[in-house]
Design a protein around this motif. Sequence first.
Motif, PDB file in Angstrom:
ATOM      1  N   GLU A  70       3.333  -2.159  -9.966  1.00  0.00           N
ATOM      2  CA  GLU A  70       3.905  -3.069  -8.729  1.00  0.00           C
ATOM      3  C   GLU A  70       3.510  -2.558  -7.600  1.00  0.00           C
ATOM      4  N   SER A  71       3.779  -1.232  -7.300  1.00  0.00           N
ATOM      5  CA  SER A  71       3.646  -0.604  -6.116  1.00  0.00           C
ATOM      6  C   SER A  71       2.242  -0.418  -5.739  1.00  0.00           C
ATOM      7  N   TYR A  72       1.540  -0.008  -6.976  1.00  0.00           N
ATOM      8  CA  TYR A  72      -0.138   0.139  -6.643  1.00  0.00           C
ATOM      9  C   TYR A  72      -0.676  -1.196  -6.028  1.00  0.00           C
ATOM     10  N   HIS A  73      -0.131  -2.539  -6.531  1.00  0.00           N
ATOM     11  CA  HIS A  73      -1.036  -3.707  -6.227  1.00  0.00           C
ATOM     12  C   HIS A  73      -0.011  -4.445  -5.067  1.00  0.00           C
ATOM     13  N   HIS A  74       0.939  -3.787  -4.711  1.00  0.00           N
ATOM     14  CA  HIS A  74       1.865  -4.672  -3.578  1.00  0.00           C
ATOM     15  C   HIS A  74       1.018  -4.608  -2.229  1.00  0.00           C
ATOM     16  N   HIS A  75       1.118  -5.730  -1.785  1.00  0.00           N
ATOM     17  CA  HIS A  75       0.694  -5.883  -0.152  1.00  0.00           C
ATOM     18  C   HIS A  75       1.669  -6.850   0.535  1.00  0.00           C
ATOM     19  N   PRO A  76       2.166  -6.664   1.549  1.00  0.00           N
ATOM     20  CA  PRO A  76       3.182  -7.642   2.261  1.00  0.00           C
ATOM     21  C   PRO A  76       2.708  -8.965   2.634  1.00  0.00           C
ATOM     22  N   ALA A  77       1.221  -8.889   2.788  1.00  0.00           N
ATOM     23  CA  ALA A  77       0.740 -10.193   3.094  1.00  0.00           C
ATOM     24  C   ALA A  77       0.155 -11.104   2.074  1.00  0.00           C
ATOM     25  N   ALA A  78       0.346 -10.554   0.827  1.00  0.00           N
ATOM     26  CA  ALA A  78      -0.360 -11.170  -0.220  1.00  0.00           C
ATOM     27  C   ALA A  78       0.250 -12.853  -0.496  1.00  0.00           C
ATOM     28  N   ASP A  79      -0.660 -13.854  -0.689  1.00  0.00           N
ATOM     29  CA  ASP A  79      -0.248 -15.106  -0.729  1.00  0.00           C
ATOM     30  C   ASP A  79      -1.122 -15.635  -1.936  1.00  0.00           C
ATOM     31  N   PHE A  80      -0.232 -16.465  -2.933  1.00  0.00           N
ATOM     32  CA  PHE A  80      -0.791 -16.838  -4.098  1.00  0.00           C
ATOM     33  C   PHE A  80      -0.856 -18.543  -4.020  1.00  0.00           C
ATOM     34  N   VAL A  81      -0.673 -18.880  -2.983  1.00  0.00           N
ATOM     35  CA  VAL A  81      -0.534 -20.619  -3.050  1.00  0.00           C
ATOM     36  C   VAL A  81      -2.217 -21.311  -2.994  1.00  0.00           C
ATOM     37  N   HIS A  82      -3.094 -20.446  -2.399  1.00  0.00           N
ATOM     38  CA  HIS A  82      -4.418 -20.671  -2.418  1.00  0.00           C
ATOM     39  C   HIS A  82      -4.693 -22.097  -1.483  1.00  0.00           C
ATOM     40  N   LYS A  83      -3.810 -22.111  -0.380  1.00  0.00           N
ATOM     41  CA  LYS A  83      -4.404 -23.324   0.455  1.00  0.00           C
ATOM     42  C   LYS A  83      -5.492 -23.053   1.081  1.00  0.00           C
ATOM     43  N   ARG A  84      -5.744 -21.861   1.605  1.00  0.00           N
ATOM     44  CA  ARG A  84      -7.101 -21.684   2.382  1.00  0.00           C
ATOM     45  C   ARG A  84      -8.291 -21.025   1.422  1.00  0.00           C
ATOM     46  N   CYS A 250     -12.864  10.910 -14.859  1.00  0.00           N
ATOM     47  CA  CYS A 250     -11.202  10.998 -14.760  1.00  0.00           C
ATOM     48  C   CYS A 250     -10.815  11.719 -13.653  1.00  0.00           C
ATOM     49  N   ARG A 251     -11.390  12.783 -13.027  1.00  0.00           N
ATOM     50  CA  ARG A 251     -11.130  13.383 -11.879  1.00  0.00           C
ATOM     51  C   ARG A 251     -11.167  12.353 -10.709  1.00  0.00           C
ATOM     52  N   GLN A 252     -12.144  11.649 -10.672  1.00  0.00           N
ATOM     53  CA  GLN A 252     -12.321  10.520  -9.535  1.00  0.00           C
ATOM     54  C   GLN A 252     -11.252   9.729  -9.519  1.00  0.00           C
ATOM     55  N   ALA A 253     -10.854   9.139 -11.051  1.00  0.00           N
ATOM     56  CA  ALA A 253      -9.732   8.256 -11.289  1.00  0.00           C
ATOM     57  C   ALA A 253      -8.316   8.841 -10.424  1.00  0.00           C
ATOM     58  N   VAL A 254      -8.164   9.875 -11.202  1.00  0.00           N
ATOM     59  CA  VAL A 254      -7.004  10.671 -10.414  1.00  0.00           C
ATOM     60  C   VAL A 254      -6.740  10.904  -8.898  1.00  0.00           C
ATOM     61  N   ASP A 255      -8.075  11.232  -8.221  1.00  0.00           N
ATOM     62  CA  ASP A 255      -8.065  10.932  -7.079  1.00  0.00           C
ATOM     63  C   ASP A 255      -7.761   9.885  -6.237  1.00  0.00           C
ATOM     64  N   LEU A 256      -8.556   9.091  -6.609  1.00  0.00           N
ATOM     65  CA  LEU A 256      -8.594   7.569  -5.960  1.00  0.00           C
ATOM     66  C   LEU A 256      -7.140   6.862  -6.183  1.00  0.00           C
ATOM     67  N   VAL A 257      -6.529   7.023  -7.408  1.00  0.00           N
ATOM     68  CA  VAL A 257      -5.098   6.648  -7.189  1.00  0.00           C
ATOM     69  C   VAL A 257      -4.132   7.293  -6.519  1.00  0.00           C
ATOM     70  N   GLN A 258      -4.244   8.720  -6.312  1.00  0.00           N
ATOM     71  CA  GLN A 258      -3.516   9.285  -5.577  1.00  0.00           C
ATOM     72  C   GLN A 258      -3.598   8.874  -4.105  1.00  0.00           C
ATOM     73  N   ALA A 259      -4.824   8.875  -3.614  1.00  0.00           N
ATOM     74  CA  ALA A 259      -5.020   8.168  -2.208  1.00  0.00           C
ATOM     75  C   ALA A 259      -4.353   6.873  -1.947  1.00  0.00           C
TER      76      ALA A 259
END
Length: 351
Positions: A70-84, A250-259
Amino acid sequence: MFTNLKGVGHKVACLFKQKVLMFLLSYCYLSILFLFLSISEVFCAAALAELYLVVGSNKIKAEFHGLYLESYHHHPAADFVHKRTFDGEAITLDLDPDYTVPGRHFPETDACSFVPEAPIAVVFMELFPSHGVRTVMDLQRMAVAQDSSLSLKMIKEFSANLVNCPVGLRNSIVRNMLTQIREPYEIDDQLMPHAIENLAKHMKPNANLYIEHIPLLALEADNCFSLNVPLLFLEELRVTITEPSSTTLCRQAVDLVQAAMEISTGEIRLTREEYFDRLTAEVELCVTPEAFHQSLSLVVLLELERLEQSLPDSPINKFLAGKGFVNINHQRVINPFNGRSNSWMISAVKA
């Protein structure tokens, strides 16, 4: 990981609303005016010259399984209505039978068998499940299987809407519904491939396909869009954490998620030190599937899967190429259609 029921547990009354209405119409001769008005926009949408589809959406946010995701994908401006979305031309499509979804929408629709009335110009598959159910009844059966208490709640509301029917008929309908809802549900192990294969048949040349993907965990990995957890993944992760100079995927994945977790806007935000402390401690504690599903390690595995599937000869790329798609690309981005953070976006063009 994410629930492919799109929150069905907390809105199951809505899922049964149409079934209740159908029974009432059949046995109690109610007016069909409401139903006609509810679906009129659907038929108008089908008459368009070409379709711009958002598949797997009823205009609400999907729920993830676990605070890290949830936190990884959270964005305060996310909008799922698809009006635009697609310059306002988007039509949503979902298996959910809710006819009250605002705007242009195809409810109660199986993407694997959908036959449009017009050619498809664009498809965006919004967190479409890699495997799952294909009928409304199975969707409801799945909800009951996940929470058995829902069965009684469903039947009570169902029965309450039949008060104008004769008692004998009402009891017969309720018994039949209770029997049906308690039957096992069927899973299509190839749901995503079947949906893409069907939609591709109706896409115009040069039509665009966009897939927002999170692979569901599966016991077998014969579906390239599902994910089979490698037996040695946690061991590989343990070694990777202790070797910061390694250059493996795997190292790349670890570091990308960390960032990403360091700048998260969700409930969980971790400094670099906190991230590696939690990840290190977790590796020793992920001894059950449920613990792994809730873990930070799962987020790393999903990122590793994205990196592996981004390789030119990956199973997903081979599948899409085999269905007539070119210019296949994988990215982890802020989703351009709904604003979700760290979306794994797969794009391709129909040849």
